[in-house]
Design a protein around this motif. Structure first.
Motif, short mmCIF file in Angstrom:
data_model
loop_
_atom_site.label_atom_id
_atom_site.label_comp_id
_atom_site.label_asym_id
_atom_site.label_seq_id
_atom_site.Cartn_x
_atom_site.Cartn_y
_atom_site.Cartn_z
N ARG A 180 0.80 -1.32 -0.16
CA ARG A 180 0.14 -0.14 -0.13
C ARG A 180 1.17 1.31 0.19
O ARG A 180 2.09 1.18 0.44
N LYS A 181 0.30 2.32 -0.56
CA LYS A 181 1.30 3.58 -0.60
C LYS A 181 0.25 4.75 -0.24
O LYS A 181 -0.81 4.83 -0.20
N LEU A 182 1.19 5.73 0.41
CA LEU A 182 0.69 7.19 0.89
C LEU A 182 1.66 8.06 0.01
O LEU A 182 2.78 7.95 0.23
N LYS A 183 1.21 9.16 -0.52
CA LYS A 183 2.01 10.30 -1.12
C LYS A 183 1.97 11.20 -0.20
O LYS A 183 1.09 11.78 0.53
N LEU A 184 3.25 11.30 0.36
CA LEU A 184 3.69 12.20 1.24
C LEU A 184 3.71 13.62 0.96
O LEU A 184 3.45 14.55 1.45
#
Length: 272
Positions: free
Chosen positions: A127-131
């Protein structure tokens, strides 16, 4: 969902576990007996799960991170995270290589992914989160620029010494995104990692690629300047995203969630 599970058990056993009353649903005598017999097992399962979560939370959080961000930004701020969460230990490995998160090679990966050039694919199960999204900028020391050819448009960079990481692809992609075509190979030294190209730029050895998060302190102190600042031809066509990556099934593990929340908040506060 619970009522569906109860109906399934009743179907399997032929027993009636709950009954409707004027005030709602109540356990039957068989239901109370069944609950008494399974309650201890349910409690043991819940406690075992909590124990595993606590043990996992006591393990160091293994973080792989882009070297530029690790060296110029992250390590100087980890003390704030440790003060906020004294029970969470961290291990940071600066590297340009992504870990195999699915195989538990690391808990967290922090990547900078340009929105041009080769596509980046998030592995299945991750899973990814754009910082943050930042433009990629060219930076150099004031001393270097004093004795060098003028820079009014990106194509002028071809007359300068460009500082490369492991190969010239970063500069090639950046120049191409700005409409610059070069004949032959780009010259300039190979320094393998972004913190080395930044250090070389500080010492007047040429021009490096960076972003406003990694280069913030150098730009503020005047050790480096953004060579295209205020020049329309350098208007950003080269954004990049800092991504936070972790296994989807470990996304809400307390130590990973705490670090993710702290990191996202810290970066957001520092961006313009």
């Amino acid at each position: 969902m619970i009522s569906r599970h109860i109906r399934t058990i009743e179907s399997w056993t032929g027993a009636v576990l709950v009954e409707r009353t004027p005030t709602g649903i109540a356990l039957t005598a068989e239901g109370r007996e069944y609950h008494a017999r399974i309650a201890e097992a349910i409690d043991a399962l819940a406690n075992a799960t909590l124990d595993m979560m606590k043990r996992s939370d006591n393990q160091p959080v293994q973080i792989w991170c882009m070297p530029g961000l690790a060296f110029h930004w992250l390590t100087g701020r980890l003390g704030a995270f440790e003060a906020a969460y004294p029970g969470v230990r961290t291990e940071v490995r600066p590297t340009d290589v992504s870990p195999d998160l699915v195989a538990n090679e690391a808990d967290i990966d922090i990547r900078f992914v340009p929105q041009y050039g080769a596509a980046f694919h998030v592995p299945q199960g991750v899973r990814k989160l754009k910082l943050a999204r930042l433009p990629i900028i060219a930076v150099a020391s004031p001393d270097y620029l004093k004795g060098s050819p003028a820079l009014e448009k990106p194509a002028d960079l071809l007359a300068h010494q460009l500082l490369h990481e492991e190969d010239a692809s970063y500069w090639q992609d950046w120049l191409s995104a700005h409409g610059v075509k070069q004949d032959g190979e780009l010259g300039g030294p190979l320094l393998w990692q972004a913190h080395l190209t930044m250090d070389a730029a500080r010492h007047g050895r040429g021009i490096a690629l960076s972003n406003h998060l990694v280069a913030a302190e150098d730009l503020k102190a005047g050790r480096l300047v953004e060579v295209g600042a205020g020049k329309p031809a350098f208007a950003s066509k080269t954004p990049g995203d800092y991504l936070f990556l972790a296994r989807a099934d470990r996304w809400e593990l307390p130590s990973i969630r705490r670090f993710r929340t702290w990191l996202h908040t810290a970066i957001t506060k520092e961006l313009p």
